[in-house]
Design a protein around this motif. Structure first.
Motif, mmCIF file in Angstrom:
data_model
loop_
_atom_site.group_PDB
_atom_site.id
_atom_site.type_symbol
_atom_site.label_atom_id
_atom_site.label_comp_id
_atom_site.label_asym_id
_atom_site.label_seq_id
_atom_site.Cartn_x
_atom_site.Cartn_y
_atom_site.Cartn_z
ATOM 1 N N GLU A 395 0.743 -1.270 0.046
ATOM 2 C CA GLU A 395 -0.036 -0.062 -0.184
ATOM 3 C C GLU A 395 0.756 1.324 -0.110
ATOM 4 N N ASN A 396 0.669 2.269 -0.857
ATOM 5 C CA ASN A 396 1.136 3.498 -0.820
ATOM 6 C C ASN A 396 1.069 4.279 0.451
ATOM 7 N N LYS A 397 2.112 4.349 1.137
ATOM 8 C CA LYS A 397 2.325 5.125 2.416
ATOM 9 C C LYS A 397 1.704 6.412 2.456
ATOM 10 N N HIS A 398 1.864 7.115 1.303
ATOM 11 C CA HIS A 398 1.259 8.607 1.149
ATOM 12 C C HIS A 398 -0.365 8.630 1.078
ATOM 13 N N ASN A 399 -0.963 7.567 0.901
ATOM 14 C CA ASN A 399 -2.381 7.494 1.284
ATOM 15 C C ASN A 399 -2.780 8.322 2.270
ATOM 16 N N ASP A 400 -1.921 7.921 3.366
ATOM 17 C CA ASP A 400 -2.356 8.429 4.808
ATOM 18 C C ASP A 400 -1.965 9.673 5.171
ATOM 19 N N LEU A 401 -1.261 10.395 4.198
ATOM 20 C CA LEU A 401 -0.529 11.323 4.694
ATOM 21 C C LEU A 401 -0.813 12.547 3.817
ATOM 22 N N ASN A 402 -1.189 13.790 4.339
ATOM 23 C CA ASN A 402 -1.417 15.216 3.619
ATOM 24 C C ASN A 402 -0.136 15.219 2.565
ATOM 25 N N PRO A 403 -0.623 16.084 1.601
ATOM 26 C CA PRO A 403 0.653 16.308 0.565
ATOM 27 C C PRO A 403 1.860 17.117 1.241
ATOM 28 N N THR A 404 1.452 18.039 2.119
ATOM 29 C CA THR A 404 2.589 18.681 2.834
ATOM 30 C C THR A 404 3.634 17.860 3.566
ATOM 31 N N LEU A 405 3.015 16.837 4.240
ATOM 32 C CA LEU A 405 4.214 15.947 5.009
ATOM 33 C C LEU A 405 4.617 14.873 4.003
ATOM 34 N N SER A 406 3.931 14.458 2.943
ATOM 35 C CA SER A 406 4.730 13.806 1.959
ATOM 36 C C SER A 406 5.762 14.194 1.246
ATOM 37 N N ALA A 407 5.456 15.670 0.846
ATOM 38 C CA ALA A 407 6.676 16.214 0.233
ATOM 39 C C ALA A 407 7.975 16.450 0.981
ATOM 40 N N SER A 408 7.606 16.700 2.608
ATOM 41 C CA SER A 408 8.683 16.654 3.494
ATOM 42 C C SER A 408 9.502 15.439 3.816
ATOM 43 N N VAL A 409 8.806 14.305 3.534
ATOM 44 C CA VAL A 409 9.460 13.286 3.402
ATOM 45 C C VAL A 409 10.337 12.855 2.144
ATOM 46 N N ILE A 410 9.490 13.133 1.164
ATOM 47 C CA ILE A 410 10.221 13.021 -0.239
ATOM 48 C C ILE A 410 11.706 13.756 -0.206
ATOM 49 N N LYS A 411 11.406 14.939 -0.010
ATOM 50 C CA LYS A 411 12.536 15.944 -0.118
ATOM 51 C C LYS A 411 13.523 15.771 0.985
ATOM 52 N N SER A 412 13.192 15.190 1.997
ATOM 53 C CA SER A 412 14.283 14.773 3.105
ATOM 54 C C SER A 412 15.545 13.790 2.828
ATOM 55 N N HIS A 413 15.133 13.211 1.487
ATOM 56 C CA HIS A 413 16.136 11.947 1.126
ATOM 57 C C HIS A 413 17.461 12.790 0.683
ATOM 58 N N SER A 456 -3.541 29.031 -1.835
ATOM 59 C CA SER A 456 -2.773 29.846 -1.287
ATOM 60 C C SER A 456 -1.576 29.474 -0.494
ATOM 61 N N LEU A 457 -1.192 28.114 -0.577
ATOM 62 C CA LEU A 457 0.235 27.675 -0.032
ATOM 63 C C LEU A 457 1.191 28.090 -0.671
ATOM 64 N N ASP A 458 2.330 28.063 0.273
ATOM 65 C CA ASP A 458 3.562 28.550 -0.246
ATOM 66 C C ASP A 458 4.393 27.485 -1.044
ATOM 67 N N GLU A 459 4.844 27.840 -2.418
ATOM 68 C CA GLU A 459 5.509 26.621 -3.036
ATOM 69 C C GLU A 459 6.841 26.311 -2.525
ATOM 70 N N ASP A 460 7.272 27.087 -1.779
ATOM 71 C CA ASP A 460 8.813 26.682 -1.320
ATOM 72 C C ASP A 460 8.714 25.593 -0.132
ATOM 73 N N ASP A 461 7.307 25.423 0.224
ATOM 74 C CA ASP A 461 7.296 24.075 1.122
ATOM 75 C C ASP A 461 7.313 22.683 0.570
ATOM 76 N N PHE A 462 7.112 22.868 -0.830
ATOM 77 C CA PHE A 462 7.538 21.637 -1.697
ATOM 78 C C PHE A 462 8.777 21.795 -2.612
ATOM 79 N N ARG A 463 9.585 22.706 -2.293
ATOM 80 C CA ARG A 463 10.868 22.584 -2.914
ATOM 81 C C ARG A 463 12.033 21.915 -2.578
ATOM 82 N N TYR A 464 12.676 21.436 -3.235
ATOM 83 C CA TYR A 464 13.708 20.613 -2.604
ATOM 84 C C TYR A 464 15.061 21.514 -2.233
ATOM 85 N N PRO A 465 15.736 21.200 -1.390
ATOM 86 C CA PRO A 465 16.592 22.108 -0.367
ATOM 87 C C PRO A 465 17.891 22.700 -1.081
#
Length: 613
Positions: A395-413, A456-465
């Motif tokens: 099962e896709n783990k991101h199904n239980d997460l909101n998009p902001t948290l999913s993006a945080s997990v993805i970019k943390s790698h 109205s969300l900030d796109e920088d929250d979804f940007r790679y570091p």
């Protein structure tokens, strides 16, 4: 007119302010290199002062080594003028050849030698000032050229520091070994100069351009240290350039021994050539040939010995170290195969793409391959959150997460990958590839999902570091990573469709300004794209379907139906077996046995109870 003049006067302070601001910014960003520049200049000035202050008018030869009529074994030139006096009427002119090698010493020459040997030591401040000006110009030339060759690559402080140390070592050895009688000639001093050793090390650690610059600077420095001996300068330059040319193609450490042998041979050729050009006598030629051959051979052996410690201390991406890191049988890759098998296979394919792409444009393909191997090691800790590792109906783990948290997990790698790379002591060039392989792009999938809920969300929250790639190798790894991942979603991946799809992907990176910091040209990008298409076309090749090949989804159903359909035929073919009569009482006895056993146990239990009462 007055108005125009006043405008010009008003512009002057603004221009001066702008220039001063630019100088201030440059000094703020490059102060370590400026400090190194002045420290190196101060150190070589000190060596130069010691050299000149200890210079003797007759070099370091004793008058006892000479006599009238003797054939001179060296040429002695007067370092300064000595006027006649009441005690000794002989005069000496600066630059005059007192005795000449291969000629008999005359009475006049011996008298001048005697006068020179009797003169006190002195410091020639004029010669010191001239050599200081020369060294200052040489230092400025080195700084400007070094800045120029470092434009298109990330410059670390350790590289110029190593060059300064090597220059000071060569200058000191040349200046002070030249005072020994063993190295008195312009050729014999080359035996002691370790220029080939230093150039081999720099070539392996930092590449051809850095080695070429150091070869030129070392040779010009030797010219000053030997009091402008042209043969020494030419022999040092030739040996250094030869060392750089031989070592640049080496891929195994053991080849350094053979490189040393080749340099030894070339040194012998050079000393023979220059001896003929400068019309030198051949009395000491065998000794020179042996000495220079030993110099070349020892350069290869010592490079082999010094290289590994220097690789560790300087943390450089040398050819040998990258070859070691390209071994996929190391524990980190074994662990990746177990924890993140999809990421492992993705990294292997990205490495192939990056390697062929860099090879097409003349970039460092080995560095790109190693960087691609390690670019996703940050996914190992949370591998189940990345789609390439979600297999077998997971099962896709991101199904239980909101998009902001999913993006945080993805970019943390990316951040975790850099941390792991530092723990593994990977070269900085490889760490940079890990940090830059996504640039500062946006994780569009989760950003678009989140934007539907909250515009109205900030796109920088979804940007790679990270930052956009700075080097060609890092940029090619980014493109290879994008192309390899996206092409898995392409249906019917034929060559024309792959070419169109890859073009779209690369254009998107260009539109997002992810390739602005590197020096890739449109021609480079075109060749990279062609290399990607060629490799992926072979990867997604077609196969011929065999006549009896079955669909795995249908094969099990047919296998289960086959026995039922063939059962009547089997029954018809099977011969009748004779009936076996069974004993009629056997089942009764077998059935009664458990009952009798139970009755015995019950009576025994009742008897025990009565006895207790």
């Amino acid at each position: 007119m007055k108005k125009n003049n006043s405008e010009k006067e008003n512009n002057k302070p603004g221009t001066a302010k702008f220039v001063m601001k630019g100088i201030g910014e440059y000094m703020r960003h490059n102060y370590p290199f400026l400090i190194l520049f002045f420290a190196g200049l101060l150190a070589v000035s000190a060596l130069n002062f010691v050299k000149i202050s200890t210079a003797e008018t007759i070099a370091n030869f004793s008058l006892e080594d000479f006599e009238i009529g003797q054939i001179a074994d060296r040429t002695i030139i007067a370092d300064r003028s000595l006027p006649p006096d009441n005690i000794d009427p002989v005069s000496v002119t600066k630059g005059e050849k007192i005795i000449k090698k291969g000629f008999a010493i005359t009475e006049e020459g011996f008298a001048k030698l005697k006068k020179m040997s009797a003169s006190p030591l002195y410091i020639d401040y004029r010669a010191f000032a001239n050599s200081e000006l020369y060294l200052l110009l040489l230092s400025i030339m080195w700084y400007l050229l070094f800045t120029f060759i470092s434009v298109n690559r990330k410059l670390l402080f350790k590289e110029p520091l190593l060059q300064v140390i090597f220059f000071l070592a060569v200058y000191a050895v040349t200046a002070f070994c030249g005072k020994l009688s063993l190295f008195s000639s312009p050729y014999s001093i080359c035996i002691a100069i370790p220029s080939a050793l230093f150039i081999m090390i720099v070539t392996i650690l930092y590449g051809n351009l850095s080695a070429l610059l150091l070869s030129i600077v070392l040779s010009i420095g030797v010219l000053c240290a030997t009091n402008w001996q042209i043969p020494t300068f030419l022999l040092t330059l030739a040996s250094s350039l030869t060392a750089a040319a031989i070592v640049r193609k080496i891929e195994r450490r053991l080849d350094l021994v053979f490189a040393g042998l080749m340099i030894a041979v070339f040194n012998i050729v050079y000393v023979l050539l220059f001896s003929v050009i400068f019309n030198e006598t051949f009395e000491e030629l065998p000794k020179l040939m042996i000495g220079l051959a030993i110099n070349g051979f020892l350069s290869g052996i010592l490079t082999l010995g010094f290289l590994t410690p220097l690789e560790i201390m300087l943390n450089t991406a040398s050819v040998f170290r990258l070859m070691d890191l390209s071994d996929t049988n190391t524990p980190i890759f074994k662990q990746m195969q177990i924890q993140a098998n999809g990421t492992y296979n993705h990294s292997m394919m990205v490495a192939q793409l990056a390697e062929v792409g860099c090879r097409e444009i003349g970039a460092n393909s080995l560095l790109a391959r190693v960087g691609a191997y390690y670019h996703d090691i940050g996914k190992m800790d949370q591998s189940e959150y990345f789609v390439e590792n979600q297999v077998n109906g997971m099962e896709n783990k991101h199904n239980d997460l909101n998009p902001t948290l999913s993006a945080s997990v993805i970019k943390s790698h990316v951040r975790k990958g850099v941390e792991k790379a530092r723990q593994l002591h990977l070269p900085q060039a490889v760490i940079d590839i890990i940090a830059e392989h996504h640039g500062n792009s946006i994780i569009t999938y989760f950003y678009n999902n989140a934007k539907e809920k909250d515009p109205s969300l900030d796109e920088d929250d979804f940007r790679y570091p990270g930052i956009p790639p700075v080097t060609k190798e890092s940029a090619v790894v980014m493109l290879a990573d994008t192309v390899e991942a996206a092409c898995h979603t392409l249906e019917n991946p034929t060559s024309p469709r792959l070419e169109k799809f890859i073009t779209i992907l690369i254009n998107q990176k260009m539109e997002l300004k992810q390739l602005d910091n590197c020096d890739l040209t449109f021609h480079d990008i075109s060749r990279i794209k062609a290399a990607f298409v060629n490799l992926l076309t072979g990867y997604y090749h077609n196969r011929i379907k065999y006549q009896n090949q079955q669909d795995p989804d249908e094969a099990p159903a047919k296998t289960e139906e086959a026995p039922a359909a063939e059962a009547p035929k089997a029954a018809a073919k099977e011969p009748a077996k004779p009936a076996v009569k069974e004993a009629p009482k056997a089942p009764a006895k077998e059935a009664a046995a458990p009952k009798a056993t139970a009755e015995k146990k019950a009576s025994a239990a009742a008897k025990t109870v009565k006895e207790k009462k």
